[in-house]
Design a protein around this motif. Structure first.
Motif, PDB file in Angstrom:
ATOM      1  N   VAL A  86       0.836  -1.200   0.000  1.00  0.00           N
ATOM      2  CA  VAL A  86       0.000   0.000   0.000  1.00  0.00           C
ATOM      3  C   VAL A  86       0.874   1.256   0.000  1.00  0.00           C
ATOM      4  N   GLY A  87       1.934   1.239   0.802  1.00  0.00           N
ATOM      5  CA  GLY A  87       2.827   2.396   0.858  1.00  0.00           C
ATOM      6  C   GLY A  87       3.518   2.675  -0.459  1.00  0.00           C
ATOM      7  N   LEU A  88       3.878   1.629  -1.179  1.00  0.00           N
ATOM      8  CA  LEU A  88       4.532   1.810  -2.471  1.00  0.00           C
ATOM      9  C   LEU A  88       3.637   2.575  -3.445  1.00  0.00           C
ATOM     10  N   VAL A  89       2.356   2.295  -3.395  1.00  0.00           N
ATOM     11  CA  VAL A  89       1.420   2.937  -4.320  1.00  0.00           C
ATOM     12  C   VAL A  89       1.042   4.338  -3.858  1.00  0.00           C
ATOM     13  N   LEU A  90       0.791   4.509  -2.562  1.00  0.00           N
ATOM     14  CA  LEU A  90       0.242   5.774  -2.073  1.00  0.00           C
ATOM     15  C   LEU A  90       1.272   6.747  -1.524  1.00  0.00           C
ATOM     16  N   LEU A  91       2.387   6.252  -1.000  1.00  0.00           N
ATOM     17  CA  LEU A  91       3.346   7.134  -0.326  1.00  0.00           C
ATOM     18  C   LEU A  91       4.596   7.438  -1.136  1.00  0.00           C
ATOM     19  N   VAL A  92       5.144   6.436  -1.845  1.00  0.00           N
ATOM     20  CA  VAL A  92       6.396   6.673  -2.564  1.00  0.00           C
ATOM     21  C   VAL A  92       6.284   7.779  -3.613  1.00  0.00           C
ATOM     22  N   PRO A  93       5.181   7.891  -4.390  1.00  0.00           N
ATOM     23  CA  PRO A  93       5.100   8.975  -5.382  1.00  0.00           C
ATOM     24  C   PRO A  93       5.191  10.371  -4.780  1.00  0.00           C
ATOM     25  N   ALA A 100       1.761  -4.034   9.933  1.00  0.00           N
ATOM     26  CA  ALA A 100       1.212  -3.433   8.716  1.00  0.00           C
ATOM     27  C   ALA A 100       1.592  -1.957   8.646  1.00  0.00           C
ATOM     28  N   LEU A 101       1.550  -1.257   9.802  1.00  0.00           N
ATOM     29  CA  LEU A 101       1.940   0.158   9.842  1.00  0.00           C
ATOM     30  C   LEU A 101       3.438   0.311   9.587  1.00  0.00           C
ATOM     31  N   VAL A 102       4.234  -0.582  10.166  1.00  0.00           N
ATOM     32  CA  VAL A 102       5.681  -0.562   9.931  1.00  0.00           C
ATOM     33  C   VAL A 102       5.969  -0.769   8.445  1.00  0.00           C
ATOM     34  N   GLY A 103       5.278  -1.736   7.832  1.00  0.00           N
ATOM     35  CA  GLY A 103       5.462  -1.980   6.409  1.00  0.00           C
ATOM     36  C   GLY A 103       5.037  -0.804   5.560  1.00  0.00           C
ATOM     37  N   LEU A 104       3.933  -0.161   5.944  1.00  0.00           N
ATOM     38  CA  LEU A 104       3.430   0.993   5.187  1.00  0.00           C
ATOM     39  C   LEU A 104       4.487   2.077   5.072  1.00  0.00           C
ATOM     40  N   PHE A 105       5.190   2.356   6.183  1.00  0.00           N
ATOM     41  CA  PHE A 105       6.171   3.433   6.175  1.00  0.00           C
ATOM     42  C   PHE A 105       7.608   2.943   5.972  1.00  0.00           C
ATOM     43  N   ALA A 106       7.782   1.630   5.775  1.00  0.00           N
ATOM     44  CA  ALA A 106       9.097   1.126   5.394  1.00  0.00           C
ATOM     45  C   ALA A 106       9.463   1.530   3.974  1.00  0.00           C
ATOM     46  N   VAL A 107       8.520   2.138   3.269  1.00  0.00           N
ATOM     47  CA  VAL A 107       8.823   2.638   1.921  1.00  0.00           C
ATOM     48  C   VAL A 107       9.779   3.822   1.977  1.00  0.00           C
ATOM     49  N   SER A 130      11.306   8.512  -7.894  1.00  0.00           N
ATOM     50  CA  SER A 130      10.539   7.926  -6.799  1.00  0.00           C
ATOM     51  C   SER A 130       9.423   7.040  -7.327  1.00  0.00           C
ATOM     52  N   GLY A 131       8.696   7.543  -8.309  1.00  0.00           N
ATOM     53  CA  GLY A 131       7.575   6.789  -8.854  1.00  0.00           C
ATOM     54  C   GLY A 131       7.992   5.481  -9.487  1.00  0.00           C
ATOM     55  N   VAL A 132       9.079   5.523 -10.267  1.00  0.00           N
ATOM     56  CA  VAL A 132       9.478   4.300 -10.964  1.00  0.00           C
ATOM     57  C   VAL A 132      10.005   3.253  -9.990  1.00  0.00           C
ATOM     58  N   ILE A 133      10.708   3.683  -8.952  1.00  0.00           N
ATOM     59  CA  ILE A 133      11.179   2.738  -7.949  1.00  0.00           C
ATOM     60  C   ILE A 133      10.008   2.199  -7.136  1.00  0.00           C
ATOM     61  N   GLY A 134       9.074   3.074  -6.772  1.00  0.00           N
ATOM     62  CA  GLY A 134       7.900   2.632  -6.031  1.00  0.00           C
ATOM     63  C   GLY A 134       7.081   1.626  -6.817  1.00  0.00           C
ATOM     64  N   GLY A 135       6.862   1.904  -8.101  1.00  0.00           N
ATOM     65  CA  GLY A 135       6.110   0.975  -8.929  1.00  0.00           C
ATOM     66  C   GLY A 135       6.805  -0.360  -9.077  1.00  0.00           C
ATOM     67  N   TYR A 136       8.111  -0.321  -9.281  1.00  0.00           N
ATOM     68  CA  TYR A 136       8.892  -1.558  -9.393  1.00  0.00           C
ATOM     69  C   TYR A 136       8.798  -2.381  -8.118  1.00  0.00           C
TER      70      TYR A 136
END
Length: 409
Positions: free
Chosen positions: A54-61, A100-107, A329-335
């Motif tokens: 979830v973090g990769l999609v919503l936070l990394v961009p 789950a919260l730790v994973g969300l912000f591990a991005v 950021s976006g390309v790494i997050g998407g990958y």
């Protein structure tokens, strides 16, 4: 970027991912303490992976529209809160929520890699990515050693309390040591634009090929490291948590040996290194499968596996950030969406398959994931993007992805 700042970013990555993977060597203990059946224990790790997705999609961009230095500090602070919740959890539901919260912000890992790539000269981008990404591997594997020792002396909860304190310290250091994220002037873009740009990546052939390689690569990786503690704690070995954790040092040797993959990528050899790494990954499982009868041969296989995984991972990120320097950021997050899905699949399936069929079948699954990644590379992973073409927005031109892709980033 100087060596000190690269090292700081590597530590940030290591601590961030350690929070997600620290449960691996103590899954049995955590499961018994929290009342989670052994066949479902893999979901303790998978919970963090789901939050990470979830973090990769919503936070990394967000890193493409704000100062990445401040963003890293915020993510580390919130992650500390999730670690405290996990350490103090009275029941399984609280551990699942905290991880789950730790994973969300591990991005914060992807923000750190994007920061390193964007502030490095083009000829040093691969080296910077290699050093910073090595922190991820140190966190995943090194956490196994520390977790095993701390869990045996003070219990598994002490691991998460320690990681919370480290996260807060790193948040302060990031603000104090790293320079602001200054970027070339360009038309203003908002969060919605960054999300839309992320969505377009999934229509690009080159990006999808690299993503599928990552999916199968980390499904294989997750199969090993989420399932390994179970046969080691079982007959005939009956190893303690601290001794199981020592296997992290074995994997660490292989992963750090692959840090040179960044230099190979800078020299233009990322594509062949990917193919070679995947072939080595398949071969490593032949040795790892011998775990019920030997410790030394599987240890050699683990070194080879982690060398291969790190080499392929660094090569993939170098190719993708070269293709999209405007949306790092976006390309790494998407990958990393593919990474997260693959890791979660490996974590959940390894424990279930080991419980039902034993370690040889689990090893066969890990090798099958690796073989799938090699097939993807052989069919569509031997092209190299060119940054000017890849930056272009809009529909992918007809025939893109053949030879050198135009707009395939």
């Amino acid at each position: 970027m100087d060596a000190w700042r690269r090292s700081l970013l590597a530590v940030v990555c290591g601590v961030a991912v350690a929070g997600v993977y620290a449960a691996q060597p103590v899954l049995g203990v955590m499961g018994r303490d929290l009342g989670v059946p052994s066949g479902l224990a893999g979901w303790i790790v998978a919970a963090g992976q789901c939050g990470y997705l979830v973090g990769l999609v919503l936070l990394v961009p967000v890193g493409d529209v704000v100062d990445r230095r401040r963003l890293m500090a915020v993510h580390l602070g919130v992650s500390a809160g999730g670690l405290v919740l996990t350490a103090a959890a009275p029941a399984a539901w609280a551990v699942f929520a905290g991880l789950a919260l730790v994973g969300l912000f591990a991005v914060v890992v992807q923000t750190a890699v994007a920061y390193a790539a964007s502030v490095s000269a083009p000829g040093e981008r691969g080296r910077s990515i290699g050093v910073v990404t090595s922190g991820v591997v140190v966190g995943i594997l090194g956490a196994r050693v520390v977790t095993g020792v701390l869990a045996e002396v003070w219990g598994w909860r002490s691991v998460y309390g320690s990681l919370a304190a480290l996260s807060l310290l790193l948040a302060v250091l990031v603000l104090a040591v790293l320079p602001p994220d200054v970027r070339p002037a360009r038309p203003a873009a908002g969060y919605a634009d960054a999300l839309a740009s992320l969505g377009t990546l999934f229509t690009r052939r080159f990006f999808l090929v690299r993503g599928l390689i990552a999916f199968f690569l980390f499904a294989s990786f997750g199969t090993l490291w989420s399932g390994l503690s179970l046969p080691l704690a079982d007959e005939p070995w009956r190893l303690s948590e601290s001794r199981i954790g020592l296997f992290g040092l074995v994997g660490l040797a292989g992963a750090l040996g692959a840090a040179r993959a960044g230099r190979w990528a800078d020299a233009g050899r990322a594509v062949p290194v990917t193919g070679l790494g995947l072939a080595l990954l398949i071969a490593s499982w032949a040795a790892i499968a011998r775990l019920p009868w030997s410790l030394w041969l599987p240890a050699a296989g683990i070194v080879l596996l982690d060398f291969a995984v790190q080499a392929v991972h660094v090569s993939n990120q170098h190719l993708l950030t070269t293709a999209r320097p405007d949306r790092v950021s976006g390309v790494i997050g998407g990958y990393m969406v593919f990474y997260s899905l693959g890791s979660a699949l490996g974590a959940a399936s390894a424990t279930a398959l080991f419980t039902a069929r034993g370690w040889p079948s689990t090893s066969l699954l890990g090798a099958a994931f690796a073989a799938c990644a090699l097939v993807v590379w052989a069919v569509g992973g031997r092209t190299v993007p060119t940054a000017p073409a890849a930056v272009t927005e809009g529909p992918e031109p007809a025939g893109a992805g053949r030879g050198v892709p135009g707009g395939a980033g």
